[in-house]
Design a protein around this motif. Sequence first.
Motif, short mmCIF file in Angstrom:
data_model
loop_
_atom_site.label_atom_id
_atom_site.label_comp_id
_atom_site.label_asym_id
_atom_site.label_seq_id
_atom_site.Cartn_x
_atom_site.Cartn_y
_atom_site.Cartn_z
N GLU A 75 0.69 -1.17 -0.06
CA GLU A 75 0.11 0.08 -0.02
C GLU A 75 0.88 1.06 -0.08
N SER A 76 0.51 2.21 -0.84
CA SER A 76 1.14 3.41 -0.87
C SER A 76 0.61 4.34 0.41
N VAL A 77 1.77 5.12 1.00
CA VAL A 77 1.14 6.07 1.97
C VAL A 77 1.97 7.21 2.03
N ASN A 78 1.62 8.47 2.72
CA ASN A 78 2.15 9.69 2.78
C ASN A 78 2.64 10.04 3.93
N ALA A 79 3.90 10.92 4.14
CA ALA A 79 4.42 11.15 5.37
C ALA A 79 3.42 11.74 6.15
N GLY A 80 3.33 11.11 7.55
CA GLY A 80 2.36 11.36 8.49
C GLY A 80 1.09 10.69 8.75
N ASP A 81 0.99 9.60 7.74
CA ASP A 81 0.04 8.62 7.86
C ASP A 81 0.04 7.79 8.79
N PRO A 82 -0.95 7.29 9.68
CA PRO A 82 -0.79 6.30 10.84
C PRO A 82 -0.78 5.04 10.10
N LEU A 83 0.06 3.99 10.83
CA LEU A 83 0.24 2.59 10.25
C LEU A 83 -0.31 1.69 11.02
N ALA A 84 -0.26 1.73 12.58
CA ALA A 84 -0.74 0.90 13.47
C ALA A 84 -0.78 1.39 14.85
N ARG A 85 -1.79 1.01 15.62
CA ARG A 85 -1.91 1.63 17.07
C ARG A 85 -1.98 0.47 18.02
N LEU A 86 -1.48 0.84 19.11
CA LEU A 86 -1.68 -0.15 20.24
C LEU A 86 -2.93 -0.07 21.12
N SER A 87 -3.11 -1.02 22.04
CA SER A 87 -4.65 -0.82 22.71
C SER A 87 -4.74 0.18 23.52
N ASN A 88 -3.83 0.87 23.83
CA ASN A 88 -3.95 2.03 25.14
C ASN A 88 -4.27 3.39 24.11
N PHE A 89 -4.31 3.13 22.88
CA PHE A 89 -4.57 4.59 22.11
C PHE A 89 -5.68 5.33 22.34
N ASP A 90 -6.47 4.72 22.60
CA ASP A 90 -7.81 5.72 22.85
C ASP A 90 -8.08 6.10 24.14
N GLN A 91 -7.47 5.53 24.99
CA GLN A 91 -7.22 6.27 26.37
C GLN A 91 -6.07 7.26 26.29
N LEU A 92 -5.05 7.38 25.59
CA LEU A 92 -4.02 8.13 25.71
C LEU A 92 -4.54 9.55 24.77
N ARG A 93 -5.33 9.17 23.85
CA ARG A 93 -6.03 10.19 23.16
C ARG A 93 -7.00 10.88 24.04
N ALA A 94 -7.74 10.27 24.81
CA ALA A 94 -8.62 11.03 25.83
C ALA A 94 -7.70 11.96 26.69
#
Length: 392
Positions: A75-94
């Motif tokens: 898959e083609s991606v651009n600089a700054g694109d997210p690739l993968a996330r860990l399980s605590n991502f939503d908590q940290l975003r809050a």
Amino acid sequence: MKSNITKLSLLALLAAILLAACGGGGTPESDATDIPVVVDNFDVIAEGRLVPADSASLSFPSGGRVLEILVEEGESVNAGDPLARLSNFDQLRASVASAEAERVSAQQALDDLVDNADLAAAETLKQIADARDAIRDAERKINNLNYGSREVDINSAQAQVVILRDKLEDAEEDYEPYADKPENNLTRAGFLSKLADAQRSYDDAVRILNNRLAAANDIDLALAEAELAIAEAQLAVSENNYEEVKDGPDPDLLANSEARLDAAEASLAAAEAALAEAQLTTPIDGTVVEVDIKIGEQAAPGEPAVVVADFSAWEVETDNLTEIEVPQISVGQVVSITPDALPELDLAGTVISISDLFEEKRGDVTYTTVIELDEVDERLRWGMTVVVTFLQ
């Protein structure tokens, strides 16, 4: 190989020696031709490997359970694109959102403290001016009660009342047609402001006239003296208040507000850093070439999880350019590149760097040289071995 200066140079030298030996057996004739000097100007040849001009091997700094994989290999991606996330991502975003809200609140509190101090200073200056006007009026009233007003002062006051009453009536007539218009009507607002100014000026003139016409009696005099005392007390209070606010906010309150803002900004930075560690983001434009994680599995800290490469440009890194050959190589030198897998393909390139640090490989002292390809072929693949000819 120890030397890649082609074997042809050795063959040429051997041929020259043999020719000299054969000629030594007889008597040379006077018109014999001299043997030419052999000059070694053969190109340097080395082996190398194709690499993309830019690539990134990405990993989670802290590790954790994989929640999402947002890309697939190829898959083609651009600089700054997210690739993968860990399980605590939503908590940290809050946590980031909460920290940002606190930073905004702390900034607003500091701004209000500074702005309110400026407003308080302006208000106390107005209070000082009003108190001084009240003192002047009270003193004039007392003077009139004690000594009576001069006729010329009374006449002047009466004339001022007549003039200002006429202006007030004109202002009322101008405002009347717009009295029922909406409050946000600009014309209505303008006439209403003029009416308020005219009313205020007229009321002041009436008060001055009444003071000058007042007849002296004990009650009036006592009231006037009380008004003077109140005005003087108000002036003292206003001047004291101004001293407290003229230099800006209270230093202790200001220090507390600034400390709160500093703490909020630090918390926000920490929350953003933690959030960034829970998400892989590509720093370059390119293609996802490897995804080495799975949803639900534990991603180890620092272990490559996703590899992204930019295949729009290629480079070659030499593998066996020795200490004997490297003096003949220079940055900017033109080279010819032939992939082992595509022997019919001849690509042009340019030397862009020569390593200052040596490596020992197969018993030789070697220096890695990087060549930038001037051409791109869709058949090229990362890691292909190539033959590099440094053109002299």
